[in-house]
Motif scaffolding. Structure first.
Motif, short mmCIF file in Angstrom:
data_model
loop_
_atom_site.label_atom_id
_atom_site.label_comp_id
_atom_site.label_asym_id
_atom_site.label_seq_id
_atom_site.Cartn_x
_atom_site.Cartn_y
_atom_site.Cartn_z
N ASP A 201 -7.68 -48.01 -40.67
CA ASP A 201 -8.23 -48.98 -39.52
C ASP A 201 -7.84 -50.47 -39.90
O ASP A 201 -7.22 -51.43 -39.12
N LYS A 202 -7.90 -50.91 -41.39
CA LYS A 202 -7.66 -52.33 -41.77
C LYS A 202 -6.32 -52.55 -41.59
O LYS A 202 -5.96 -53.55 -41.03
N GLU A 203 -5.38 -51.49 -41.88
CA GLU A 203 -3.89 -51.64 -42.10
C GLU A 203 -3.41 -51.86 -40.88
O GLU A 203 -2.36 -52.62 -40.46
N ILE A 204 -3.88 -50.81 -39.78
CA ILE A 204 -3.07 -50.73 -38.46
C ILE A 204 -3.50 -52.29 -37.80
O ILE A 204 -2.63 -52.62 -36.96
N GLU A 205 -4.57 -52.91 -37.97
CA GLU A 205 -4.98 -54.11 -37.29
C GLU A 205 -4.12 -55.08 -37.72
O GLU A 205 -3.43 -55.94 -36.99
N LYS A 206 -3.51 -55.19 -39.30
CA LYS A 206 -2.73 -56.21 -39.75
C LYS A 206 -1.15 -55.60 -39.21
O LYS A 206 -0.63 -56.71 -38.75
N ILE A 207 -0.98 -54.44 -39.05
CA ILE A 207 0.53 -54.22 -38.32
C ILE A 207 0.69 -54.82 -37.15
O ILE A 207 1.47 -55.53 -36.59
N VAL A 208 -0.45 -54.28 -36.21
CA VAL A 208 -0.44 -54.81 -34.86
C VAL A 208 -0.37 -56.28 -34.85
O VAL A 208 0.22 -56.72 -33.86
#
Length: 334
Positions: A201-208
């Motif tokens: 969840d945290k990583e996808i937010e940063k990538i997006v």
């Protein structure tokens, strides 16, 4: 008194293993030692499948990928019976020193054999993952970076042509060395490594956030995400699904796979392999045993085998900082 030395390659193959075997052969010839090569890793030791190694075996060997001794996983060595059998076979073959080229799993096996066998055991780090503590680099690591970098460069060409997002998975087992340095050297836009992964969840937010920020600034440009294997839940397919949930649909996953383990070793791996092979043979007959020979600050060192897996090897801080800058610290909490 002439010594009998045995050498084997275990676990995943790595470019430069043959260069290390070559250096060991030449050093043994100079010291008047007999050198035997066990084939197929520890399986060959358990089956007494060995061959004599002489200068005839060294022709054009330094530039060959893979391992002329072949490699394999060995389930039997995980049992006490298998360990005792390996120790007995070394005694029957009158081996004085056993040299194991491999990763931490191979070193664990060597350490167990050392509990049952009174001979000398020396480990040489050979793995593209570079996850062995006590040495700056492992044999095969530099070539794997170069292979991954070249592959990512090629993917970038087609990503630019279609202005697409590509997810590229590289090897590394449970460490991010290969992913970090392949991403840094290929100017990838983002990298996911286990050392800094908190949650999907945290990583996808940063990538997006990164993708949208870059496209808001430059328009529909390509975007390359390098992902270390065994990090993202469900792998690249899981990451692709998560991106699609955020209305990012033009995504193509690419798994580089075993191509990273092959190929002719680059100069750095040849030099490292040659140095460690020669240094290991220089220790034959000494009281030093149950150690790995590695290299720190361009100097050979010895490290107790158990410390190679008990201590965690950190990523290069300078490389981490450089990647943070590349990914734009405003959008990353690395």
């Amino acid at each position: 008194m002439s010594k009998r030395v045995a050498i084997l390659t275990s676990g995943g193959d790595a470019p430069g293993m043959n260069a290390c075997i070559r250096a060991s052969i030449i050093a043994c010839q100079k010291a008047n030692y007999t050198l035997l090569g066990y084939k197929h890793g520890y399986n060959g030791l358990l089956q007494q499948e060995y061959i004599p190694l002489s200068l005839d075996s060294t022709h054009n060997l330094i530039q060959q990928g893979g391992t002329i001794l072949h490699s394999a996983r060995c389930k039997e060595l995980k049992s006490h019976e298998g360990i005792k059998k390996a120790a007995n076979n070394l005694m029957k073959a009158e081996i004085d020193t056993l040299i194991v080229i491999g990763g931490d799993g191979s070193f664990r096996g060597a350490a167990e054999i050392g509990k049952e066998w009174k001979g000398q055991i020396l480990g040489i780090p050979g793995t593209i993952d570079n996850d062995i503590s006590g040495t700056d680099a492992t044999i095969g690591y530099f070539t794997a970076i170069d292979t991954a970098m070249s592959s990512i460069d090629k993917v970038r060409d087609t990503a630019d042509a279609f202005e697409r997002i590509f997810l590229i998975e590289v090897m590394g087992r449970n460490a991010g060395f290969l992913a970090l340095n392949a991403a840094l050297s290929s100017a990838a836009d983002y990298v996911v490594v286990p050392e800094f992964f908190e949650s999907a969840d945290k990583e996808i937010e940063k990538i997006v956030t990164q993708i949208k920020a870059q496209r808001a600034l430059k328009g529909p440009v390509s975007f390359i995400v390098v992902v270390a294997e065994n990090v993202w839940p469900k792998g690249l397919s899981g990451l692709t699904e998560e991106l699609m949930k955020h209305d990012i649909s033009d995504v193509r996953p690419v798994t580089l796979g075993h191509v990273q383990r092959g190929g002719s070793p680059v100069a750095q791996d040849r030099l490292l392999a040659t140095t460690l092979g020669e240094f290991a043979i220089s220790l034959v007959g000494s009281d030093i045993t149950n150690i790995m020979v590695g290299e720190v600050n361009q100097r050979p060192v010895t490290v107790p085998l158990h410390k190679t897996w008990e201590n965690t090897k950190p990523l290069n801080e300078a490389h981490v900082e450089a990647m943070r800058t590349l990914m734009n610290e405003r959008y990353s909490s690395w």
